[in-house]
Write a protein that holds these residues in place. Structure first.
Motif, PDB file in Angstrom:
ATOM      1  N   CYS A 108     -12.503  18.817 -11.509  1.00 58.72           N
ATOM      2  CA  CYS A 108     -13.147  16.859 -11.794  1.00 58.72           C
ATOM      3  C   CYS A 108     -13.153  15.367 -12.762  1.00 58.72           C
ATOM      4  O   CYS A 108     -12.510  15.999 -13.232  1.00 58.72           O
ATOM      5  N   ASP A 109     -12.306  14.742 -12.143  1.00 59.05           N
ATOM      6  CA  ASP A 109     -12.138  13.842 -13.426  1.00 59.05           C
ATOM      7  C   ASP A 109     -13.205  12.859 -13.921  1.00 59.05           C
ATOM      8  O   ASP A 109     -13.794  12.591 -15.042  1.00 59.05           O
ATOM      9  N   ASP A 110     -14.805  12.934 -12.893  1.00 53.48           N
ATOM     10  CA  ASP A 110     -16.018  12.632 -12.933  1.00 53.48           C
ATOM     11  C   ASP A 110     -16.776  12.625 -12.008  1.00 53.48           C
ATOM     12  O   ASP A 110     -16.672  13.358 -10.921  1.00 53.48           O
ATOM     13  N   PHE A 111     -18.214  12.497 -12.114  1.00 50.00           N
ATOM     14  CA  PHE A 111     -19.310  12.644 -11.251  1.00 50.00           C
ATOM     15  C   PHE A 111     -20.269  11.833 -11.222  1.00 50.00           C
ATOM     16  O   PHE A 111     -20.379  10.676 -11.989  1.00 50.00           O
ATOM     17  N   TYR A 112     -21.253  11.903  -9.886  1.00 55.68           N
ATOM     18  CA  TYR A 112     -22.255  11.162  -9.468  1.00 55.68           C
ATOM     19  C   TYR A 112     -23.094  12.357  -9.014  1.00 55.68           C
ATOM     20  O   TYR A 112     -22.586  13.269  -8.477  1.00 55.68           O
ATOM     21  N   MET A 113     -24.640  11.791  -9.652  1.00 53.97           N
ATOM     22  CA  MET A 113     -25.429  12.266  -9.372  1.00 53.97           C
ATOM     23  C   MET A 113     -26.087  12.265  -8.410  1.00 53.97           C
ATOM     24  O   MET A 113     -26.655  10.437  -8.395  1.00 53.97           O
ATOM     25  N   ILE A 114     -26.601  12.579  -7.753  1.00 58.28           N
ATOM     26  CA  ILE A 114     -27.126  12.004  -6.393  1.00 58.28           C
ATOM     27  C   ILE A 114     -28.608  12.685  -5.887  1.00 58.28           C
ATOM     28  O   ILE A 114     -29.005  14.056  -6.148  1.00 58.28           O
ATOM     29  N   THR A 147     -29.503  15.316 -24.068  1.00 56.85           N
ATOM     30  CA  THR A 147     -28.516  13.953 -24.808  1.00 56.85           C
ATOM     31  C   THR A 147     -27.848  14.032 -23.826  1.00 56.85           C
ATOM     32  O   THR A 147     -26.619  14.825 -23.738  1.00 56.85           O
ATOM     33  N   ASP A 148     -26.957  12.327 -23.877  1.00 60.28           N
ATOM     34  CA  ASP A 148     -25.248  12.131 -24.300  1.00 60.28           C
ATOM     35  C   ASP A 148     -24.619  12.086 -25.499  1.00 60.28           C
ATOM     36  O   ASP A 148     -23.795  11.249 -25.034  1.00 60.28           O
ATOM     37  N   ILE A 174     -10.227  13.066  -8.988  1.00 68.01           N
ATOM     38  CA  ILE A 174     -11.005  13.444  -7.901  1.00 68.01           C
ATOM     39  C   ILE A 174     -12.411  12.940  -8.665  1.00 68.01           C
ATOM     40  O   ILE A 174     -12.945  13.852  -9.291  1.00 68.01           O
ATOM     41  N   THR A 175     -13.225  12.858  -7.854  1.00 66.29           N
ATOM     42  CA  THR A 175     -14.966  12.636  -8.034  1.00 66.29           C
ATOM     43  C   THR A 175     -15.106  13.654  -7.041  1.00 66.29           C
ATOM     44  O   THR A 175     -15.221  13.611  -6.188  1.00 66.29           O
ATOM     45  N   GLY A 176     -16.275  14.245  -8.297  1.00 65.93           N
ATOM     46  CA  GLY A 176     -17.828  15.649  -7.231  1.00 65.93           C
ATOM     47  C   GLY A 176     -19.171  13.913  -7.464  1.00 65.93           C
ATOM     48  O   GLY A 176     -19.182  13.573  -8.214  1.00 65.93           O
ATOM     49  N   LEU A 177     -19.450  14.689  -6.325  1.00 67.56           N
ATOM     50  CA  LEU A 177     -20.833  13.723  -5.902  1.00 67.56           C
ATOM     51  C   LEU A 177     -21.567  15.574  -5.898  1.00 67.56           C
ATOM     52  O   LEU A 177     -21.676  16.443  -5.856  1.00 67.56           O
ATOM     53  N   GLU A 186     -21.000  10.002 -14.551  1.00 70.88           N
ATOM     54  CA  GLU A 186     -20.059   9.655 -16.077  1.00 70.88           C
ATOM     55  C   GLU A 186     -19.061  10.573 -15.827  1.00 70.88           C
ATOM     56  O   GLU A 186     -18.525  11.338 -15.012  1.00 70.88           O
ATOM     57  N   ASP A 187     -17.578  10.745 -16.697  1.00 75.35           N
ATOM     58  CA  ASP A 187     -16.908  10.737 -17.138  1.00 75.35           C
ATOM     59  C   ASP A 187     -16.718  12.835 -17.190  1.00 75.35           C
ATOM     60  O   ASP A 187     -17.857  12.690 -17.848  1.00 75.35           O
ATOM     61  N   THR A 188     -16.025  13.354 -16.740  1.00 71.65           N
ATOM     62  CA  THR A 188     -16.140  14.495 -16.934  1.00 71.65           C
ATOM     63  C   THR A 188     -15.887  15.303 -18.763  1.00 71.65           C
ATOM     64  O   THR A 188     -16.821  16.004 -19.131  1.00 71.65           O
ATOM     65  N   ASP A 189     -14.671  14.649 -19.049  1.00 73.61           N
ATOM     66  CA  ASP A 189     -14.828  15.189 -20.286  1.00 73.61           C
ATOM     67  C   ASP A 189     -15.384  14.832 -21.236  1.00 73.61           C
ATOM     68  O   ASP A 189     -16.050  15.352 -22.043  1.00 73.61           O
ATOM     69  N   ARG A 190     -16.275  13.850 -21.259  1.00 71.90           N
ATOM     70  CA  ARG A 190     -17.850  13.116 -22.041  1.00 71.90           C
ATOM     71  C   ARG A 190     -19.070  13.536 -21.286  1.00 71.90           C
ATOM     72  O   ARG A 190     -19.382  14.130 -22.350  1.00 71.90           O
ATOM     73  N   LEU A 191     -19.082  14.527 -20.386  1.00 68.76           N
ATOM     74  CA  LEU A 191     -20.294  15.016 -19.884  1.00 68.76           C
ATOM     75  C   LEU A 191     -20.021  16.444 -20.375  1.00 68.76           C
ATOM     76  O   LEU A 191     -21.181  16.911 -21.117  1.00 68.76           O
ATOM     77  N   LEU A 192     -18.976  17.298 -20.365  1.00 70.96           N
ATOM     78  CA  LEU A 192     -18.896  18.114 -21.574  1.00 70.96           C
ATOM     79  C   LEU A 192     -18.817  18.338 -22.150  1.00 70.96           C
ATOM     80  O   LEU A 192     -19.197  19.581 -22.993  1.00 70.96           O
ATOM     81  N   SER A 193     -18.371  17.154 -23.300  1.00 74.07           N
ATOM     82  CA  SER A 193     -18.230  17.282 -25.120  1.00 74.07           C
ATOM     83  C   SER A 193     -19.218  16.616 -25.772  1.00 74.07           C
ATOM     84  O   SER A 193     -19.900  16.735 -26.412  1.00 74.07           O
TER      85      SER A 193
END
Length: 283
Positions: free
Chosen positions: A194-200, A250-251, A27-30, A209-216
């Protein structure tokens, strides 16, 4: 499942120019502001509008190669589309049965009962939440393998949103190879789904970015002037001047927690990410 490469759609004063991929089983979020290009991208994939450049592959085929059977494997929810307000839910069921050979009438009826949708009611008499649930039921009851959902939970209360998201989770559990591309302004919905996101932004993808990494690992660093000036900026993505100093995105949250233990470092949610990516300055 879906691969978009160097897609260009131009309007007066706006250009969509982006690439993205939705993998089977995901599931990919935009995400992005209104007017960023989300709806334009969705309409291009659905061939409601046509691009000037670029390629779009769906189910391993170019859009022009899709058969009628392939197209029936796409389920959609678009914010500005729907059935005539003078139709009843029962009429909608009859229409879907005619259009989709794999329409599951039993499942449609069960879901309507589960979510308190009276099939005798006309669409004009349904609440916003009921209309949203009906749209989702229509999208997932004809054995679609790929869903394109543009703001499916917009305007819904927390209970109705949870019901819609539950439908989506159940849909994915039925066939693990299915996939969803979804946009929403409600960040908490996407964070749990979502499993990952794209930002437009302004028609361009500015983050994936993957959701897990974005949130952590994504975080907001709140530093005073002195701390910011002396800080290692290698892993800072954006900065924003504040009255007390700087907010920095920061990431590499762990790095800054370890090296700057006395500095305020807060986990970044999607709303904060959007804010700093758009309004922040480059380092």
């Amino acid at each position: 499942m879906l691969i978009i490469r160097d897609l260009v759609k131009q309007y007066t004063g706006f250009e969509l120019n982006c690439s993205l991929e939705v993998k089977p089983g995901s599931i990919t979020g935009l995400i992005g502001q209104n007017g960023a290009g989300k709806s334009t991208l969705f309409k291009t994939v659905l061939q409601l509008i046509f691009p000037q450049k670029g390629t779009i592959e769906l189910f391993g085929k170019q859009l022009s190669e899709l058969t009628e059977e392939d197209r029936r494997k796409i389920g959609t929810v678009l914010s500005e589309s729907g059935f005539s307000a003078y139709l009843s839910i029962g009429d909608v069921k009859k229409i879907l049965k005619q259009f989709y050979p794999e329409f599951d009438e039993v499942k449609f009826t069960q879901l309507c009962r589960q979510f308190s949708l009276d099939e005798t009611k006309k669409i004009r008499d349904l609440s916003t939440g009921m209309k949203a649930k009906l749209k989702m039921i229509c999208a997932i009851t004809h054995n679609a393998d790929f869903l394109i959902l543009d703001e499916p939970t917009a305007g819904l209360d927390v209970i109705a949103r949870d019901e819609v998201l539950t439908m989506l989770r159940d849909y994915m559990e039925e066939k693990p190879e299915r996939a969803i591309l979804i946009s929403s302004h409600i960040s908490s919905d996407l964070e749990t789904l979502c499993d990952d996101f794209y930002m437009i932004h302004d028609g361009k993808i500015i983050l994936h970015e993957d959701t897990d990494r974005l949130l952590s690992e994504y975080a907001i660093i709140k530093a005073d002037e002195k701390t910011y000036l002396n800080m290692d900026k290698t892993y800072l993505l954006k900065k924003k001047k504040e009255s007390w100093g700087y907010s920095c995105l920061t990431d590499q949250r762990s790095y800054y927690i370890e090296n700057y233990p006395d500095t305020v470092i807060e986990k970044s949610g999607i709303d904060e990410l959007i804010m700093l990516m758009i309004r922040g300055e480059n380092i």
